[in-house]
Design a protein around this motif. Structure first.
Motif, mmCIF file in Angstrom:
data_model
loop_
_atom_site.group_PDB
_atom_site.id
_atom_site.type_symbol
_atom_site.label_atom_id
_atom_site.label_comp_id
_atom_site.label_asym_id
_atom_site.label_seq_id
_atom_site.Cartn_x
_atom_site.Cartn_y
_atom_site.Cartn_z
ATOM 1 N N LEU A 3 14.154 1.038 9.948
ATOM 2 C CA LEU A 3 15.353 1.420 9.354
ATOM 3 C C LEU A 3 16.494 0.508 9.236
ATOM 4 N N TRP A 4 17.095 0.523 8.152
ATOM 5 C CA TRP A 4 18.502 -0.443 7.849
ATOM 6 C C TRP A 4 19.625 0.317 8.359
ATOM 7 N N LEU A 5 20.100 0.008 9.647
ATOM 8 C CA LEU A 5 21.138 0.909 10.346
ATOM 9 C C LEU A 5 22.337 -0.154 10.151
ATOM 10 N N THR A 6 23.549 0.266 10.203
ATOM 11 C CA THR A 6 24.820 -0.240 10.205
ATOM 12 C C THR A 6 25.745 -0.088 11.613
ATOM 13 N N LEU A 23 14.419 -13.415 15.301
ATOM 14 C CA LEU A 23 14.343 -12.880 16.476
ATOM 15 C C LEU A 23 14.033 -11.261 16.607
ATOM 16 N N ARG A 24 13.209 -10.932 17.443
ATOM 17 C CA ARG A 24 13.329 -9.276 17.677
ATOM 18 C C ARG A 24 13.224 -8.977 19.233
ATOM 19 N N ARG A 25 14.049 -7.921 19.547
ATOM 20 C CA ARG A 25 14.431 -7.774 20.792
ATOM 21 C C ARG A 25 14.507 -6.296 20.843
ATOM 22 N N GLN A 26 14.222 -5.783 22.132
ATOM 23 C CA GLN A 26 14.241 -4.446 22.453
ATOM 24 C C GLN A 26 15.291 -4.045 23.390
ATOM 25 N N ARG A 37 24.687 -5.164 9.123
ATOM 26 C CA ARG A 37 23.485 -4.103 8.715
ATOM 27 C C ARG A 37 22.233 -4.836 9.482
ATOM 28 N N VAL A 38 21.337 -3.910 10.256
ATOM 29 C CA VAL A 38 20.374 -4.578 11.091
ATOM 30 C C VAL A 38 19.297 -3.545 10.955
ATOM 31 N N GLN A 39 17.968 -4.463 10.786
ATOM 32 C CA GLN A 39 16.736 -3.550 10.668
ATOM 33 C C GLN A 39 16.335 -3.134 12.090
#
Length: 293
Positions: free
Chosen positions: A32-35, A73-76, A110-112
């Motif tokens: 999702l592309w969220l703002t 980078l990918r983070r949870q 905006r972030v995926q």
């Protein structure tokens, strides 16, 4: 296992299924592309962010989302808002490059995002003891609210620097700024324990654990332990030795630093290659072949 715990286990399994289902490692929703719709400081080193978008998938206490940051980078991060809200909320403590990049986001960015996924499901049964260390309060916070909403018998022990504690509902809350003392005092013998925090806290809780149902989420991956093996990267035409105290991911990153990874605990799916989660999976024999690396 005693008959009482067997019955509790059956009830827990049924409740988790009704309440939100068990997590399936590596099973992510489409991105999702969220703002960023809200950004606010919580403490000196913690920032709260809310993300909005159309038709956000529902979530349950214990869920997390994967942020795919502009740097690659990918983070949870655990969702710590209200599941009935039309936004996703996270709270991030500055502890590394990824968290600092997240904290630098501003309203309108905006972030995926992938998820939500639940690797730490709350069954919604009491009595229950919640144990949180520092920013480990984030997945626990919505669980406590759900426990209060359901009228469950609950208690929270929080150790370390406080954040978000002023958002807890009224109840039995034991705040301990410093280390010391048992963490499971007051836990019901037939109850459940939900714990999130640093490795030292989890080690203590597990050492104190007896016949209670323990559910926990780690800040960092557990120590690696297993038999040595060889990982063959078929596409690259190389074979690498993986010692007993390292993962395939660790060794592959020495050879190819760009390989994608995130949680290092086997649940996010970022490092999965041909059905193998190279951060945790080890072969039954002495050789692992990865066709796509």
């Amino acid at each position: 296992m005693s008959g009482g715990l067997t019955r509790f286990g059956a009830l827990y399994d049924a409740a988790v299924t009704r309440f939100g289902g068990r997590a399936r490692p590596g099973a992510a929703r489409d991105a999702l592309w969220l703002t960023v719709v809200e950004r606010s400081p919580v403490s000196d080193d913690v920032v709260s962010l809310r993300f909005g978008g159309t038709a956000l998938p529902p979530w349950q206490p214990g869920c997390h989302v994967d942020l795919h940051l502009p740097s690659g980078l990918r983070r949870q991060y655990s969702l710590c808002g209200d599941p009935s809200d039309d936004t996703y909320r996270i709270a991030v403590r500055a502890v590394g490059a990824g968290s600092r990049e997240v904290q630098a986001l501003r309203v309108g960015d905006r972030v995926q995002v992938r998820g939500p996924r639940n690797a730490f499901p709350f069954a919604g049964l009491g009595p229950v003891l919640f144990v949180a260390g520092g920013i480990g309060i984030t997945p626990i916070l919505p669980m406590v609210h759900e426990a209060a909403r359901r009228g469950l018998d609950w208690r929270l022990v929080h150790r370390g620097r406080s954040a978000l504690l002023d958002e807890l509902p009224p109840g039995d809350v034991d705040v301990r700024p410093h280390r010391g003392g048992t963490l499971l005092d007051g836990a019901a013998p037939d109850g459940a324990v939900y714990c999130c925090g640093p490795a030292a806290m989890l080690d203590q809780v597990r050492s104190e654990f007896s016949s209670r149902w323990l559910h926990f989420e780690r800040f960092s991956p557990p120590p690696v332990s297993g038999s040595p093996f060889t990982v063959e990267l078929r596409r690259s035409g190389v074979s690498l030795a993986v010692p007993a105290d390292r993962s395939a991911l660790d060794v592959i990153r020495d050879f190819r630093p760009s390989v994608a990874y995130s949680c290092r605990q086997g649940f996010c799916g970022t490092c999965e290659v041909g059905g193998v989660r190279i951060c945790v999976d080890r072969p039954t024999g002495d050789r692992l072949v990865l066709e796509d690396l």
